[in-house]
Structures are given as structure tokens and as C-alpha cells.
Design a protein around this motif. Structure first.
Motif, PDB file in Angstrom:
ATOM      1  N   MET A   1       0.829  -1.185   0.000  1.00 50.99           N
ATOM      2  CA  MET A   1       0.000   0.000   0.000  1.00 50.99           C
ATOM      3  C   MET A   1       0.875   1.250   0.000  1.00 50.99           C
ATOM      4  O   MET A   1       2.072   1.187   0.208  1.00 50.99           O
ATOM      5  N   PHE A   2       0.218   2.377  -0.219  1.00 47.69           N
ATOM      6  CA  PHE A   2       0.938   3.648  -0.220  1.00 47.69           C
ATOM      7  C   PHE A   2       1.255   4.082   1.211  1.00 47.69           C
ATOM      8  O   PHE A   2       0.426   3.970   2.110  1.00 47.69           O
ATOM      9  N   GLN A   3       2.429   4.562   1.352  1.00 52.87           N
ATOM     10  CA  GLN A   3       2.818   5.131   2.638  1.00 52.87           C
ATOM     11  C   GLN A   3       2.329   6.583   2.698  1.00 52.87           C
ATOM     12  O   GLN A   3       2.248   7.254   1.669  1.00 52.87           O
ATOM     13  N   PRO A   4       1.960   7.056   3.859  1.00 49.99           N
ATOM     14  CA  PRO A   4       1.495   8.458   3.956  1.00 49.99           C
ATOM     15  C   PRO A   4       2.508   9.462   3.439  1.00 49.99           C
ATOM     16  O   PRO A   4       2.149  10.503   2.897  1.00 49.99           O
ATOM     17  N   LEU A   9       3.693  13.774  -1.240  1.00 45.98           N
ATOM     18  CA  LEU A   9       4.447  14.316  -2.372  1.00 45.98           C
ATOM     19  C   LEU A   9       3.507  14.856  -3.448  1.00 45.98           C
ATOM     20  O   LEU A   9       3.849  15.770  -4.193  1.00 45.98           O
ATOM     21  N   PHE A  10       2.320  14.273  -3.568  1.00 41.22           N
ATOM     22  CA  PHE A  10       1.385  14.635  -4.628  1.00 41.22           C
ATOM     23  C   PHE A  10       0.304  15.594  -4.165  1.00 41.22           C
ATOM     24  O   PHE A  10      -0.373  16.202  -4.984  1.00 41.22           O
ATOM     25  N   LEU A  11       0.090  15.720  -2.879  1.00 39.59           N
ATOM     26  CA  LEU A  11      -0.937  16.613  -2.355  1.00 39.59           C
ATOM     27  C   LEU A  11      -0.306  17.905  -1.869  1.00 39.59           C
ATOM     28  O   LEU A  11       0.684  17.899  -1.139  1.00 39.59           O
ATOM     29  N   TYR A  12      -0.912  19.003  -2.297  1.00 37.56           N
ATOM     30  CA  TYR A  12      -0.411  20.299  -1.861  1.00 37.56           C
ATOM     31  C   TYR A  12      -1.618  21.182  -1.584  1.00 37.56           C
ATOM     32  O   TYR A  12      -2.404  21.480  -2.493  1.00 37.56           O
ATOM     33  N   PHE A  13      -1.810  21.548  -0.370  1.00 32.11           N
ATOM     34  CA  PHE A  13      -2.888  22.436   0.019  1.00 32.11           C
ATOM     35  C   PHE A  13      -2.265  23.721   0.561  1.00 32.11           C
ATOM     36  O   PHE A  13      -1.740  23.739   1.668  1.00 32.11           O
ATOM     37  N   PRO A  14      -2.307  24.787  -0.235  1.00 29.16           N
ATOM     38  CA  PRO A  14      -1.623  26.016   0.183  1.00 29.16           C
ATOM     39  C   PRO A  14      -2.337  26.693   1.349  1.00 29.16           C
ATOM     40  O   PRO A  14      -3.552  26.603   1.501  1.00 29.16           O
ATOM     41  N   GLU A  15      -1.553  27.359   2.146  1.00 29.85           N
ATOM     42  CA  GLU A  15      -2.109  28.133   3.258  1.00 29.85           C
ATOM     43  C   GLU A  15      -2.844  29.358   2.729  1.00 29.85           C
ATOM     44  O   GLU A  15      -3.912  29.701   3.211  1.00 29.85           O
ATOM     45  N   ASP A  16      -2.259  29.988   1.706  1.00 31.39           N
ATOM     46  CA  ASP A  16      -2.880  31.163   1.092  1.00 31.39           C
ATOM     47  C   ASP A  16      -3.887  30.679   0.046  1.00 31.39           C
ATOM     48  O   ASP A  16      -3.517  30.167  -1.005  1.00 31.39           O
TER      49      ASP A  16
END
Length: 69
Positions: A1-4, A9-16
Motif C-alpha cells: 500500500m501507499f505510505q502516507p 508528495l502529490f498533495l499540496y494544500f496552500p495556506e494562502d
């Protein structure tokens, strides 16, 4: 399975959250373009189907007139 750690590496949720604005604008433009493209394709398809139906009727009428001779 995928490790967290791999998923981060593929998810990016910006603060701004203003960084989402260009993405929303481009998504909206492409969705509108896709909508009008599909409408255009459906319109052309209906026109071609009508031409095919008329051609089929013409061929049937020609076959019936040739049998009567």
C-alpha cells in the motif's frame, strides 16, 4: 500500500487560498469550452443522422421503383 509520506508528495494544500483563483479560472474556462464543444458535436451528429435518414429513404424509394418496372 501507499505510505502516507508518498501521498504527501502529490498533495499540496496552500495556506494562502488565493493560489486557488488561477486554477478555478482555468477550470471554468475549460469546462465552458468542453460544454460548447460537446453541444457542437451533438448538433453536427444530429445533422448527419438526418442526412443519413434522408439518404436511406431515397435508396428505399429507388429500390421500390426499380422493382415495379
Amino acid at each position: 500500500m501507499f505510505q502516507p509520506s508518498v501521498l504527501t508528495l502529490f498533495l499540496y494544500f496552500p495556506e494562502d487560498k488565493s493560489e486557488y483563483i488561477p486554477a478555478v479560472i482555468s477550470l471554468t474556462i475549460f469546462m465552458i469550452a468542453a460544454f460548447f464543444t460537446m453541444r457542437f458535436i451533438i448538433k453536427i451528429s444530429k445533422r448527419e443522422a438526418q442526412k443519413a435518414k434522408e439518404l436511406e429513404e431515397q435508396i428505399k424509394n429507388n429500390q421500390f421503383t426499380q422493382r415495379d418496372r
